[in-house]
Design a protein around this motif. Structure first.
Motif, short mmCIF file in Angstrom:
data_model
loop_
_atom_site.label_atom_id
_atom_site.label_comp_id
_atom_site.label_asym_id
_atom_site.label_seq_id
_atom_site.Cartn_x
_atom_site.Cartn_y
_atom_site.Cartn_z
N LEU A 77 0.83 -1.19 0.00
CA LEU A 77 0.00 0.00 0.00
C LEU A 77 0.87 1.25 0.00
O LEU A 77 2.08 1.18 0.31
CB LEU A 77 -0.92 -0.01 1.22
N PRO A 78 0.30 2.40 -0.31
CA PRO A 78 1.08 3.65 -0.26
C PRO A 78 1.52 3.97 1.16
O PRO A 78 1.06 3.38 2.14
CB PRO A 78 0.08 4.70 -0.79
N ASN A 79 2.43 4.93 1.27
CA ASN A 79 2.92 5.42 2.56
C ASN A 79 3.64 4.34 3.36
O ASN A 79 3.58 4.31 4.59
CB ASN A 79 1.78 6.00 3.40
N GLY A 80 4.27 3.38 2.68
CA GLY A 80 5.09 2.40 3.39
C GLY A 80 4.31 1.37 4.17
O GLY A 80 4.81 0.88 5.19
N LEU A 81 3.11 1.04 3.75
CA LEU A 81 2.31 0.04 4.44
C LEU A 81 2.16 -1.20 3.57
O LEU A 81 2.22 -1.13 2.34
CB LEU A 81 0.92 0.59 4.78
N VAL A 82 1.96 -2.35 4.23
CA VAL A 82 1.67 -3.60 3.54
C VAL A 82 0.38 -4.18 4.13
O VAL A 82 0.01 -3.90 5.27
CB VAL A 82 2.82 -4.62 3.68
N GLN A 83 -0.29 -4.98 3.30
CA GLN A 83 -1.52 -5.64 3.75
C GLN A 83 -1.21 -7.10 4.06
O GLN A 83 -0.76 -7.84 3.20
CB GLN A 83 -2.60 -5.55 2.69
N VAL A 84 -1.46 -7.49 5.31
CA VAL A 84 -1.24 -8.85 5.76
C VAL A 84 -2.60 -9.52 5.94
O VAL A 84 -3.48 -8.98 6.63
CB VAL A 84 -0.45 -8.89 7.08
N ARG A 85 -2.78 -10.69 5.30
CA ARG A 85 -4.05 -11.40 5.40
C ARG A 85 -3.86 -12.72 6.13
O ARG A 85 -3.01 -13.52 5.76
CB ARG A 85 -4.62 -11.66 4.01
N ALA A 86 -4.69 -12.93 7.16
CA ALA A 86 -4.69 -14.18 7.91
C ALA A 86 -5.99 -14.92 7.62
O ALA A 86 -7.08 -14.33 7.71
CB ALA A 86 -4.55 -13.91 9.40
#
Length: 360
Positions: A293-302
């Motif tokens: 994602l923008p702004n240095g974020l990642v999406q983690v899915r469990a």
């Protein structure tokens, strides 16, 4: 004359008492310690005692009814009224006996869990619809029989039978909506598209099928509201059925965290938490980085599986709370942050449109 009247009344009372006594003997026999072990005994006693007493009273009164000489001109009306009562009570008894016979099967099907639960819910839905259909047919036959006890109706009925085709067309047009719902209900039940306790998403509403009749469906929503829809809605519109093949549901938890999050340690923590959680069915789980994602974020899915949708929802909430607490306590630097470059632009920096930056 007085003696004959007293004798007729004694016969009437005796006939009624004999009928009631027979039903009471049957009731006591079914509730005895020996017969009560029979699975059908409790539902028969619970459902059939009242209609049984009513039928015994009506039949006994009809059998012991005094002759015309005692009753006078009111004899035909009294006999006709008793015959109507016999038909009504017999219909009541037949319907309740059919319900009692199927109660045992429905109670057994309700207790089935695990992999056989889907098949049990399908059979339960079909049995409930079939017995309601049978009850409706019995009521129609009973009402028709009661109407044909009136001489005027018999005369009209003979004329209607001669024009049954026209009457059928008219009745079909008048009851088109009702009949379409009835056939839609049977279609849903026997095509296995919808069952009692199925979890659906309809018009954006999540809920569980609480009642399925021949004309309407009652869906209990997650907040205990009830959504009532005609059966034909499910034939002509699309809907989500989460439990059509199996009751198992895979839940999803999404987290937006900083790039510095230790994914492998987060995966290990998730598995350790699931392994001790009673709602996890010990089958499916995974933790993956699914997006940047923008702004240095990642999406983690469990992902994690549960026996049913209700368990999956509670498990998702518990996993989400646990992972948030784990990141906050062990890796606070991985919490979501928004990055911005606060460095001042050079005084001679050009703007995008070619103009110079304004002076302070």
């Amino acid at each position: 004359m007085l003696v004959s009247t007293v004798t007729a009344l004694a016969v009437l009372v005796g006939s009624i008492l004999i009928g009631l006594l027979v039903v009471e003997i049957l009731r006591r026999a079914l509730t005895s310690r020996l017969v009560s072990r029979w699975p059908l005994a409790p539902p028969i006693v619970r459902r059939c005692v009242k209609p049984g007493f009513t039928l015994a009273f009506a039949a006994g009164a009809t059998a012991g009814l005094p002759p015309h000489q005692v009753l006078g001109r009111s004899a035909p009306d009294i006999r006709h009224t008793l015959s109507l009562l016999v038909i009504a009570s017999l219909t009541w008894l037949i319907i309740q006996a059919a319900y009692a016979a199927t109660d045992v099967a429905l109670e057994h099907l309700t207790r089935i869990e695990g992999d056989r639960n889907v098949r049990a819910r399908r059979v339960r839905t079909q049995v409930m619809l079939l017995r309601r259909t049978a009850a409706a047919v019995v009521v129609i036959i009973a009402v028709s029989s009661m109407l044909f006890t009136f001489p005027a109706v018999r005369t009209i009925g003979a004329g209607l039978l001669a024009s049954a085709g026209i009457a059928g067309i008219v009745a079909g047009i008048a009851a088109q909506s009702t009949l379409s719902n009835v056939f839609a209900g049977l279609q849903l039940a026997f095509s296995d598209a919808l069952r009692i306790d199925d979890v659906l998403v309809v018009e954006g509403q999540w809920g569980r099928i609480e009642e399925l009749t021949l004309t309407y469906v009652v869906m209990r929503l997650w907040d205990e509201r009830r959504l009532v829809l005609p059966v034909s809605y499910f034939v002509h519109n699309s809907f989500e059925n989460w439990t059509r093949r199996t009751a198992r549901v895979i839940g999803t938890v999404l987290l937006h965290v900083d790039w510095s999050v230790p994914v492998e340690e987060l995966r290990t923590e998730l598995y350790g938490f699931l392994r001790e959680h009673p709602l996890w069915d010990q089958k499916d789980w995974v933790l993956q980085v699914t997006d940047v994602l923008p702004n240095g974020l990642v999406q983690v899915r469990a992902l994690m599986s549960a026996h049913d949708s209700a368990s999956a929802f509670d498990l998702r909430c518990d996993v989400r709370e646990h992972l948030i607490a784990f990141i906050r306590e062990k890796y606070p630097s991985a919490l979501p942050r928004f990055r911005a470059d606060t460095g001042a632009l050079p005084s001679n920096a050009a703007w995008t449109d070619g103009r110079s930056a304004p002076h302070a």
